[in-house]
Design a protein around this motif. Structure first.
Motif, PDB file in Angstrom:
ATOM      1  N   ALA A 109      58.132  32.225  43.294  1.00  0.00           N
ATOM      2  CA  ALA A 109      58.937  30.627  43.505  1.00  0.00           C
ATOM      3  C   ALA A 109      59.117  30.028  42.237  1.00  0.00           C
ATOM      4  CB  ALA A 109      57.843  29.709  44.067  1.00  0.00           C
ATOM      5  N   THR A 110      58.396  30.587  41.104  1.00  0.00           N
ATOM      6  CA  THR A 110      58.773  30.007  39.716  1.00  0.00           C
ATOM      7  C   THR A 110      60.185  30.493  39.388  1.00  0.00           C
ATOM      8  OG1 THR A 110      56.440  30.025  39.044  1.00  0.00           O
ATOM      9  CG2 THR A 110      57.973  29.938  37.294  1.00  0.00           C
ATOM     10  N   VAL A 111      60.387  31.759  39.491  1.00  0.00           N
ATOM     11  CA  VAL A 111      61.694  32.542  39.329  1.00  0.00           C
ATOM     12  C   VAL A 111      62.875  31.731  39.982  1.00  0.00           C
ATOM     13  CG1 VAL A 111      63.037  34.616  39.091  1.00  0.00           C
ATOM     14  CG2 VAL A 111      60.736  34.657  38.545  1.00  0.00           C
ATOM     15  N   GLY A 112      62.571  31.508  41.266  1.00  0.00           N
ATOM     16  CA  GLY A 112      63.701  30.984  41.941  1.00  0.00           C
ATOM     17  C   GLY A 112      63.889  29.334  41.502  1.00  0.00           C
ATOM     18  N   GLY A 113      62.950  28.796  41.012  1.00  0.00           N
ATOM     19  CA  GLY A 113      63.196  27.521  40.516  1.00  0.00           C
ATOM     20  C   GLY A 113      63.859  27.881  39.176  1.00  0.00           C
ATOM     21  N   MET A 114      63.851  28.582  38.419  1.00  0.00           N
ATOM     22  CA  MET A 114      64.655  28.895  37.240  1.00  0.00           C
ATOM     23  C   MET A 114      66.218  29.119  37.600  1.00  0.00           C
ATOM     24  SD  MET A 114      61.895  31.419  35.392  1.00  0.00           S
ATOM     25  CE  MET A 114      62.814  31.991  33.921  1.00  0.00           C
ATOM     26  N   VAL A 115      66.363  29.884  38.288  1.00  0.00           N
ATOM     27  CA  VAL A 115      67.889  30.200  38.771  1.00  0.00           C
ATOM     28  C   VAL A 115      68.487  28.917  39.376  1.00  0.00           C
ATOM     29  CG1 VAL A 115      67.512  31.195  41.034  1.00  0.00           C
ATOM     30  CG2 VAL A 115      69.418  31.709  39.537  1.00  0.00           C
ATOM     31  N   LEU A 116      67.665  28.087  40.203  1.00  0.00           N
ATOM     32  CA  LEU A 116      68.100  26.879  40.821  1.00  0.00           C
ATOM     33  C   LEU A 116      68.467  26.016  39.544  1.00  0.00           C
ATOM     34  CD1 LEU A 116      68.560  25.268  43.342  1.00  0.00           C
ATOM     35  CD2 LEU A 116      66.051  24.390  43.227  1.00  0.00           C
ATOM     36  N   GLY A 117      67.485  25.839  38.622  1.00  0.00           N
ATOM     37  CA  GLY A 117      67.841  25.029  37.486  1.00  0.00           C
ATOM     38  C   GLY A 117      69.012  25.555  36.606  1.00  0.00           C
ATOM     39  N   ASP A 118      69.043  26.804  36.379  1.00  0.00           N
ATOM     40  CA  ASP A 118      70.301  27.190  35.437  1.00  0.00           C
ATOM     41  C   ASP A 118      71.533  26.844  36.247  1.00  0.00           C
ATOM     42  OD1 ASP A 118      68.566  28.267  33.738  1.00  0.00           O
ATOM     43  OD2 ASP A 118      69.720  30.225  33.782  1.00  0.00           O
ATOM     44  N   GLY A 142      65.569  16.795  42.032  1.00  0.00           N
ATOM     45  CA  GLY A 142      63.949  16.482  42.115  1.00  0.00           C
ATOM     46  C   GLY A 142      63.295  17.696  42.113  1.00  0.00           C
ATOM     47  N   GLU A 143      63.621  18.620  42.909  1.00  0.00           N
ATOM     48  CA  GLU A 143      62.813  20.037  42.960  1.00  0.00           C
ATOM     49  C   GLU A 143      62.895  20.729  41.327  1.00  0.00           C
ATOM     50  OE1 GLU A 143      60.911  21.239  44.803  1.00  0.00           O
ATOM     51  OE2 GLU A 143      61.446  19.931  46.836  1.00  0.00           O
ATOM     52  N   VAL A 144      64.398  20.690  40.887  1.00  0.00           N
ATOM     53  CA  VAL A 144      64.094  21.350  39.355  1.00  0.00           C
ATOM     54  C   VAL A 144      63.385  20.517  38.504  1.00  0.00           C
ATOM     55  CG1 VAL A 144      65.859  22.105  37.718  1.00  0.00           C
ATOM     56  CG2 VAL A 144      66.544  22.371  39.974  1.00  0.00           C
ATOM     57  N   LEU A 145      63.500  19.218  38.478  1.00  0.00           N
ATOM     58  CA  LEU A 145      62.907  18.494  37.605  1.00  0.00           C
ATOM     59  C   LEU A 145      61.316  18.755  37.495  1.00  0.00           C
ATOM     60  CD1 LEU A 145      62.650  16.330  35.319  1.00  0.00           C
ATOM     61  CD2 LEU A 145      62.703  14.520  37.227  1.00  0.00           C
ATOM     62  N   ALA A 146      60.752  18.828  38.813  1.00  0.00           N
ATOM     63  CA  ALA A 146      59.242  18.987  38.903  1.00  0.00           C
ATOM     64  C   ALA A 146      58.977  20.463  38.420  1.00  0.00           C
ATOM     65  CB  ALA A 146      58.843  18.998  40.482  1.00  0.00           C
ATOM     66  N   SER A 147      59.662  21.457  38.898  1.00  0.00           N
ATOM     67  CA  SER A 147      59.651  22.955  38.337  1.00  0.00           C
ATOM     68  C   SER A 147      59.775  22.980  36.960  1.00  0.00           C
ATOM     69  CB  SER A 147      60.678  23.774  39.039  1.00  0.00           C
ATOM     70  OG  SER A 147      60.835  24.967  38.636  1.00  0.00           O
ATOM     71  N   PHE A 148      60.815  22.510  36.486  1.00  0.00           N
ATOM     72  CA  PHE A 148      60.929  22.520  34.858  1.00  0.00           C
ATOM     73  C   PHE A 148      59.876  21.839  34.207  1.00  0.00           C
ATOM     74  CE2 PHE A 148      65.657  24.162  34.059  1.00  0.00           C
ATOM     75  CZ  PHE A 148      65.277  25.073  34.944  1.00  0.00           C
ATOM     76  N   ARG A 149      59.218  20.743  34.537  1.00  0.00           N
ATOM     77  CA  ARG A 149      58.114  20.042  34.116  1.00  0.00           C
ATOM     78  C   ARG A 149      56.851  20.976  33.597  1.00  0.00           C
ATOM     79  NH1 ARG A 149      58.674  14.523  36.766  1.00  0.00           N
ATOM     80  NH2 ARG A 149      59.781  13.236  35.248  1.00  0.00           N
ATOM     81  N   ALA A 150      56.782  21.836  34.694  1.00  0.00           N
ATOM     82  CA  ALA A 150      55.854  22.965  34.659  1.00  0.00           C
ATOM     83  C   ALA A 150      55.791  24.040  33.792  1.00  0.00           C
ATOM     84  CB  ALA A 150      55.448  23.471  35.982  1.00  0.00           C
ATOM     85  N   ILE A 151      57.127  24.506  33.642  1.00  0.00           N
ATOM     86  CA  ILE A 151      57.660  25.611  32.807  1.00  0.00           C
ATOM     87  C   ILE A 151      57.889  25.336  31.681  1.00  0.00           C
ATOM     88  CG2 ILE A 151      58.061  27.312  34.631  1.00  0.00           C
ATOM     89  CD1 ILE A 151      61.134  26.977  34.395  1.00  0.00           C
ATOM     90  N   ALA A 152      58.196  23.997  31.194  1.00  0.00           N
ATOM     91  CA  ALA A 152      59.180  23.395  29.926  1.00  0.00           C
ATOM     92  C   ALA A 152      58.337  24.083  28.686  1.00  0.00           C
ATOM     93  CB  ALA A 152      58.950  21.992  29.806  1.00  0.00           C
ATOM     94  N   PRO A 153      57.037  24.038  28.524  1.00  0.00           N
ATOM     95  CA  PRO A 153      56.569  24.822  27.193  1.00  0.00           C
ATOM     96  C   PRO A 153      56.884  26.235  27.203  1.00  0.00           C
ATOM     97  CG  PRO A 153      54.652  23.511  28.365  1.00  0.00           C
ATOM     98  CD  PRO A 153      55.962  23.630  29.256  1.00  0.00           C
ATOM     99  N   MET A 154      56.881  27.067  28.091  1.00  0.00           N
ATOM    100  CA  MET A 154      57.215  28.484  28.112  1.00  0.00           C
ATOM    101  C   MET A 154      58.455  28.347  27.885  1.00  0.00           C
ATOM    102  SD  MET A 154      57.157  31.263  31.339  1.00  0.00           S
ATOM    103  CE  MET A 154      58.444  30.365  32.311  1.00  0.00           C
ATOM    104  N   GLY A 155      59.494  27.637  28.565  1.00  0.00           N
ATOM    105  CA  GLY A 155      61.083  27.687  28.166  1.00  0.00           C
ATOM    106  C   GLY A 155      61.286  27.309  26.636  1.00  0.00           C
TER     107      GLY A 155
END
Length: 193
Positions: A109-118, A142-155
Motif C-alpha cells: 500500500a505504501t509503494v502504491g501510494g508512492m507511484v500515485l504521488g509520482d 488528499g490520498e497522496v498528501l496523507a501518504s506522503f506525510r507519513a513517508i516524507a522523512p524517508m523520502g
C-alpha cells in the motif's frame, strides 16, 4: 485508503496522461520545478516509474539503476498512455495491495501510494514546465498528501523529496495541492523562466 490504489491511479492517469501527450518537442530541453531534470529527463523518469511500479505491484524487483531513455522513441506519448493503463491494471490484480513489494521491502500500500504521488506530482511539474493547465483529482491529492506525510522523512533521506518549502503564513488558506507540493520541496508558485 478509501478507494483502491488502482482506482486512484486511474483517476490520476486521466489527468496526467493528457499532460504528457501535450509535451511538444520544442519544450523537451526546458527547465522544470525539479532543478535536476529538464522536461525530457523528467518525462523519462516518470515513464520509468510507471514501468517499474508495474513490476512492484506484481511483487517483482524493479530496476531504477538504468538511465531511462523512452522520450523520442517512436510515439512515446502513446506508449506512456499504454504503460500507464498497464500500471492501473497491475495494481488492480488480486493481491497487489497486500504484503510487501519487491526488494524495497515496503508495504504494498505504501509503494502504491508512492507511484500515485509520482504520477500526480510529476504531472504538475511537467504541466508547469510546458505551460499546460493541470488540475489533479482532489481525492487523489488528499490520498497522496496523507501518504506522503507519513513517508516524507524517508523520502528526504533517500533524496526523493527536497526540504519542505515554507508556505506563506504557515500555509493558512493553502490548497491540499499546494501543501503536497510544498511537502515534496516544491514552490507551488513556480513558473517557467
Amino acid at each position: 485508503m478509501t478507494k483502491t490504489i488502482s482506482d486512484l491511479l486511474e483517476a490520476a492517469a486521466e489527468r496526467s496522461v493528457p499532460v504528457v501527450r501535450g509535451i511538444t518537442d520544442e519544450r523537451l530541453a526546458d527547465p522544470t520545478p525539479c532543478a535536476e531534470y529538464d522536461v525530457r529527463a523528467l518525462a523519462d523518469h516518470l515513464f520509468q516509474v510507471v514501468v517499474n511500479f508495474q513490476a512492484l505491484a506484481a511483487k517483482q524487483d524493479a530496476d531504477f539503476g538504468v538511465a531511462p531513455d523512452y522520450v523520442g522513441r517512436g510515439d512515446w506519448r502513446a506508449a506512456f498512455a499504454d504503460e500507464t493503463a498497464a500500471l492501473v491494471r497491475a495494481w488492480a490484480a488480486p493481491g497487489a495491495e497486500e504484503g510487501t513489494s519487491g526488494a524495497m521491502g515496503l508495504p504494498a500500500a505504501t509503494v502504491g501510494g508512492m507511484v500515485l504521488g509520482d504520477l500526480t506530482v510529476h504531472a504538475w511539474d511537467l504541466a508547469r514546465a510546458t505551460g499546460q493547465e493541470y488540475s489533479p483529482d482532489p481525492v487523489v491529492v488528499g490520498e497522496v498528501l496523507a501518504s506522503f506525510r507519513a513517508i516524507a522523512p524517508m523520502g528526504r533521506k533517500m533524496g526523493a523529496f527536497g526540504a519542505e518549502f515554507e508556505l506563506s503564513e504557515g500555509g493558512a488558506g493553502a490548497s491540499d495541492l499546494d501543501r503536497l507540493l510544498a511537502l515534496t520541496g516544491r514552490d507551488p508558485g513556480w513558473q517557467r523562466p
